[in-house]
Design a protein around this motif. Structure first.
Motif, PDB file in Angstrom:
ATOM      1  N   SER C 154       0.777  -1.244   0.000  1.00 30.71           N
ATOM      2  CA  SER C 154       0.000   0.000   0.000  1.00 30.71           C
ATOM      3  C   SER C 154       0.801   1.283   0.000  1.00 30.71           C
ATOM      4  CB  SER C 154      -0.962  -0.011   1.187  1.00 30.71           C
ATOM      5  OG  SER C 154      -0.267  -0.258   2.363  1.00 30.71           O
ATOM      6  N   THR C 155       2.121   1.215   0.075  1.00 27.67           N
ATOM      7  CA  THR C 155       2.771   2.502   0.287  1.00 27.67           C
ATOM      8  C   THR C 155       3.883   2.909  -0.664  1.00 27.67           C
ATOM      9  OG1 THR C 155       4.415   1.560   1.727  1.00 27.67           O
ATOM     10  CG2 THR C 155       2.380   2.337   2.753  1.00 27.67           C
ATOM     11  N   LEU C 158       3.299   6.065  -2.313  1.00 30.49           N
ATOM     12  CA  LEU C 158       3.105   7.129  -1.337  1.00 30.49           C
ATOM     13  C   LEU C 158       4.430   7.637  -0.804  1.00 30.49           C
ATOM     14  CD1 LEU C 158       0.624   8.357   0.258  1.00 30.49           C
ATOM     15  CD2 LEU C 158       1.350   6.842   2.085  1.00 30.49           C
ATOM     16  N   MET C 176       4.258  10.161   6.770  1.00 36.59           N
ATOM     17  CA  MET C 176       3.364   9.901   5.639  1.00 36.59           C
ATOM     18  C   MET C 176       2.843   8.466   5.645  1.00 36.59           C
ATOM     19  SD  MET C 176       3.451  12.804   4.075  1.00 36.59           S
ATOM     20  CE  MET C 176       2.910  12.565   2.384  1.00 36.59           C
ATOM     21  N   VAL C 177       3.744   7.551   5.885  1.00 32.41           N
ATOM     22  CA  VAL C 177       3.378   6.152   5.712  1.00 32.41           C
ATOM     23  C   VAL C 177       2.624   5.612   6.918  1.00 32.41           C
ATOM     24  CG1 VAL C 177       4.286   3.833   5.398  1.00 32.41           C
ATOM     25  CG2 VAL C 177       5.272   5.732   4.134  1.00 32.41           C
ATOM     26  N   VAL C 180      -1.188   6.202   7.236  1.00 28.34           N
ATOM     27  CA  VAL C 180      -1.957   5.441   6.246  1.00 28.34           C
ATOM     28  C   VAL C 180      -1.945   3.956   6.603  1.00 28.34           C
ATOM     29  CG1 VAL C 180      -2.157   4.924   3.792  1.00 28.34           C
ATOM     30  CG2 VAL C 180      -1.259   7.114   4.528  1.00 28.34           C
ATOM     31  N   MET C 181      -0.891   3.546   7.286  1.00 28.10           N
ATOM     32  CA  MET C 181      -0.725   2.121   7.557  1.00 28.10           C
ATOM     33  C   MET C 181      -1.445   1.657   8.810  1.00 28.10           C
ATOM     34  SD  MET C 181       0.844   0.659   5.223  1.00 28.10           S
ATOM     35  CE  MET C 181       1.211  -0.890   6.050  1.00 28.10           C
ATOM     36  N   LYS C 182      -2.083   2.592   9.524  1.00 27.55           N
ATOM     37  CA  LYS C 182      -2.728   2.209  10.792  1.00 27.55           C
ATOM     38  C   LYS C 182      -3.636   1.008  10.633  1.00 27.55           C
ATOM     39  CE  LYS C 182      -2.907   6.372  13.593  1.00 27.55           C
ATOM     40  NZ  LYS C 182      -3.634   7.640  13.587  1.00 27.55           N
ATOM     41  N   ARG C 183      -4.530   1.100   9.667  1.00 26.85           N
ATOM     42  CA  ARG C 183      -5.504   0.020   9.512  1.00 26.85           C
ATOM     43  C   ARG C 183      -4.862  -1.296   9.052  1.00 26.85           C
ATOM     44  NH1 ARG C 183     -10.958   1.051   7.379  1.00 26.85           N
ATOM     45  NH2 ARG C 183     -12.000   2.382   8.888  1.00 26.85           N
ATOM     46  N   GLU C 268     -10.743  -0.277   4.317  1.00 25.03           N
ATOM     47  CA  GLU C 268      -9.544   0.428   3.880  1.00 25.03           C
ATOM     48  C   GLU C 268      -9.415   0.444   2.364  1.00 25.03           C
ATOM     49  OE1 GLU C 268      -5.281  -1.541   3.222  1.00 25.03           O
ATOM     50  OE2 GLU C 268      -6.511  -2.159   4.913  1.00 25.03           O
TER      51      GLU C 268
END
Lengths: 308, 250, 270
Positions: C154-155, C158, C176-177, C180-183, C268
């Motif tokens: 996913s990143t 990004l 930044m990462v 977004v990566m929490k979920r 997500e």
């Protein structure tokens, strides 16, 4: 100035990450050294005969691990054959016949299957599979294939066959998902090429898909085999826990992992416990061996896919 | 061997999205028909409808009819259709696990031909037709990755010819090749047209002008104009053709 | 004449194709049959004995032990996952990567033996703590790999975007990462919880099991998985019934977590 600070924070960050990695190295170092240290007495006492000895009798201080190696390999092999045929077939069904409506549902259910804990499989194996094998499955095999030594002798229910079946079921989700991924990597142009020549779906699978994915499938098979070798609880519950080597799959046996479960806490002498640690060491070596081979094979396939 | 291919009101869909709209045209025998148009205009989908490859994609279907030798291909078994209509793809796609020989023989074996002498005779004939024989006759049982891309593409042509189709579809066959190999493919198309009905998709208008007897322009899923390349390129009848040719389209 | 032969051959080929399809369907059925059978027996045999007092002890044991294990393993595993992601493709990490793979492929019972040799012997007692340690070591490589996979998935674009804007590598990752990566990371942790919850083998030598409420972190404790194992091997049918009840509770807890994890990762992807 600004540039320097940036660089600095990056180095700090990299250092922090590296420390995580070092912890991992520490873990593996501790595990291997503890296993070697604890089994040292057994290693020095028995030497190579530990691996070739066929008798495991703690009361008479005889520690030969061959029955466990045999039971581990045979039960895993049974599981592997079943899981490869059934799982491979399912993977082909889900990738090559993907106009089917139930693909999504089946994928979901296979994910669910993968979450069922080993001990629940063991419970199911002990109270559902084993009685069925004793009353129906094994008598049937004996009646039809009894002339083969594998399917002869007394019917027990628990034993190598039961352990193999349970292992096969437990390997299914992994085999299916890895083989599916491999088959999805087969380039569409190649598949179209076969179809354009007039191949049926079956012929396309045989001509293009399986040959292309075969090394990776071999890797998946090794990977599952490595996992099966170390599978513990479910096998312990259905294998019969008897350190014997028998040509019949109906007979009770024992595996490296399950003898650890059943005897580790009962080990009354230093040598007994040390021998069990050596069994652990053997298990580690065997598992690592198959794991490495499978990693190498899968890596080779994805590498080839990347180049092509 | 060749027979005219007649397409009547052909429409193609992916799910609900319509890719081709009511295309009707005739691809005469012993001629090269080129299909031109910008990317996304439905050229590839069109030719994939001719050998019923389109319908093998999930959610894809087509309507209309395609006639070859008084038979509607859409009422035949797709396997029979693909024997009559051979296809060569954009990028060379020989079967990577098979040898040169086995690649050409693959279609024959599929059709249940077991006789070794028939197979090797047919393999040699097909390789000669695709003017590859002299280059590979000493390495027939070598893996295909030893061939250059241009040779691989000609091998794919031989593979398609081995089962003796009436129609040969070539979907931008030289677009991923070097100029010299591309030229060879073009010469090959010229040679082959005496015995086959040839449909050639190309994005290269010079190529279309050079080899075509008939050219058809596709724009946004519609057949805009067809005619001899001389007419179509120099005296377009449709405003959209003129826009496209002068670079004002899209 | 030749054409007729060809058409007859086609019929044979199509029949073979259909038989193969039937064979595949049967294989697919065999793949899913165990799932239905296991679920059927767990529900039908587990339901009657569901509300026994012992279950509660095991449920709490499972929850406590898993929680402790993840408190230890989650930061380490995720950190390790970041390390593997960050150092992808460099030669120096091949060793680390191999070790992570090796640890992931290692039979869990070996972890139990080693934790026994270190923790149980040095503290002088089987304990909930020792069980947690073995579970933590068990899920660590799994978490690391899940983290790495999710980061890759996913990143990469990004992070490149952030780097292109002039952020330093660590800032790009952390600011930044990470948000977004929490979920995805939560999902990875949940999957780790599911794995740890069902694990039995290493606990036998570390946590041992206990029919009563544990006196503390440093005393033997039961979990659902241990309870299922010991009860199943009991000769008394009444005790065996408790094994089924335990299995029902364990499967139910795992299912809930599994569905939550799926729900989060679905949300997500939208």
């Amino acid at each position: 100035m600004n540039k320097f600070r940036k660089h600095d924070s990056d180095r700090l960050f990299a250092g922090a990450l590296l420390s995580f990695a070092l912890i991992l190295v520490l873990f593996i170092f501790v595990i291997i050294s503890v296993l070697i240290e604890r089994s040292w007495k057994s290693i020095t006492t028995f030497g190579f005969s530990f691996l070739t000895g066929q008798t495991w009798n703690p009361l008479r201080h005889m520690y030969g691990s061959l029955p466990f190696l045999y039971g581990t390999l045979i039960s895993s092999l049974i599981g592997l054959v079943l899981a490869t045929v059934v799982g491979g077939g399912t993977a082909i069904l889900l990738t090559q016949f993907n106009h089917l409506r139930f693909v999504k549902l089946a994928t979901f259910l296979l994910d669910v299957l993968a979450t069922i804990p080993s001990v629940v499989y063991g419970l199911w194996g002990l109270f559902v599979l084993v009685p069925w094998l004793r009353n129906t499955g094994e008598p049937f095999l004996k009646a039809t294939l009894g002339f083969v030594p594998l399917f002869s002798g007394q019917v027990w229910g628990v034993g190598l066959l039961a352990a193999g079946l349970i292992l096969g079921i437990m390997m299914l989700p992994t085999i299916i998902s890895v083989v599916r991924k491999l088959m999805d990597q087969v380039p569409q142009e190649l598949q179209d090429g076969a179809i354009a020549l007039g191949a049926t779906r079956t012929e396309k699978v045989r001509m293009v898909v399986l040959p292309y994915a075969r090394v990776g499938i071999l890797g998946a098979v090794f990977l599952s085999f490595g996992r099966a070798l170390g599978e513990t609880i479910a096998v312990t519950m259905v294998i019969g826990n008897s350190p014997t080597i028998s040509s019949s799959l109906f007979q009770p046996g024992d595996s490296l992992a399950s003898v650890l479960v059943t005897q580790f806490l009962e080990a009354s002498t230093h040598l007994y416990l040390s021998s069990l640690y050596e069994i652990g060491l053997v298990l580690l070596i065997v598992a690592v061996l198959f794991h490495s081979v499978s990693k190498f094979l899968v890596w080779r396939v994805s590498e080839r896919a990347r180049i092509a | 061997m060749g027979k005219s291919l007649i397409v009547e009101t052909l429409s193609a869909f992916y799910g609900k999205q319509q890719i081709l709209r009511h295309v009707s045209m005739t691809m005469p025998e012993h001629q090269v028909t080129t299909i031109i148009g910008p990317s996304g205009s439905g050229k590839t989908t069109f030719v994939r409808c001719l050998n019923r490859l389109h319908e093998t994609t999930p959610n894809a279907h087509m309507e209309g009819s395609v006639w070859l030798d008084h038979q509607n291909l859409y009422e035949l078994d797709p396997i029979i259709v693909r024997r009559k209509v051979g296809m060569v793809f954009q990028a060379p796609n020989p079967f990577p696990t098979k040898t040169v020989y086995e690649n050409v023989a693959a279609g024959l074996r599929l059709n249940g031909i077991r006789n070794k002498s028939i197979i090797s005779e047919q393999v040699e004939k097909s390789l000669q037709l695709s003017s590859l024989w002299n280059e590979v006759k000493n390495s027939l049982h070598q893996p295909v990755w030893n061939l250059t891309r241009g040779q691989q593409q000609r091998l794919c042509i031989a593979r398609a010819l081995a089962i003796e189709p009436s129609v040969l579809i070539l979907d931008e066959p030289s677009s991923t090749l070097d100029p010299l190999s591309a030229l060879k493919i073009e010469e090959l198309v010229e040679d082959l047209k005496s015995s086959y009905t040839i449909v050639l998709v190309t994005h290269n208008m010079q190529q279309a002008a050079r080899v075509a007897d008939l050219t058809a322009l596709f724009l946004e899923g519609e057949l805009v104009e067809q005619g001899s390349p001389a007419d179509l390129f120099t005296r377009p009848r449709d405003k959209r053709t003129e826009d496209y040719l002068t670079g004002r389209f899209g | 004449m030749k054409e007729e032969l060809f058409i007859r051959a086609i019929k044979k080929r199509k029949r073979r194709d259909q038989w193969f399809f039937v064979f595949l369907l049967v294989m697919g059925f065999f793949s899913l049959f165990p799932l239905f059978s296991v679920l059927y027996y767990v529900v039908s045999k587990g339901w009657p004995g569901l509300f026994a007092a012992n279950d509660l002890i095991s449920v709490f044991g499972t929850l406590e032990m898993t929680l402790f294990a993840l408190l230890f393993a989650a930061p380490l595993g995720i950190g390790l996952g970041f390390y593997l992601y960050e150092t992808r493709g460099t030669r120096t990490v091949t060793v680390i990567r191999f070790i992570a793979e090796l640890l992931a492929g290692m039979p869990s019972i070996l972890v139990g033996m080693v934790v026994y040799a270190i923790v149980v012997i040095s503290t002088g007692t089987f304990s909930l703590f020792a069980g947690s340690v073995s579970l933590a070591v068990f899920v660590l490589p799994f978490l690391a790999r899940e983290t790495e996979d999710r980061l890759i998935a996913s990143t990469s674009t990004l992070k490149e975007g952030a780097l292109a804007l002039g952020a330093s590598n660590s800032r790009a990752l952390l600011q930044m990462v990470l948000p977004v990566m929490k979920r995805p990371l939560l999902v990875a942790v949940l999957l780790g919880v599911i794995r740890a919850m069902g694990e039995t083998a290493p606990l036998i030598f570390t946590s041992l099991g206990n029919n009563f409420w544990p006196a503390g972190v440093f005393s033997p404790a039961s979990t659902l998985s241990l309870q299922i194992y010991f009860d199943a091997l009991s000769p008394y049918t009444g005790v065996q019934a408790q094994a089924w009840a335990g299995a029902l509770i364990l499967i139910a807890m795992i299912m809930i977590l599994f569905l939550v994890a799926r729900w989060i990762s679905k949300g997500e992807s939208k």
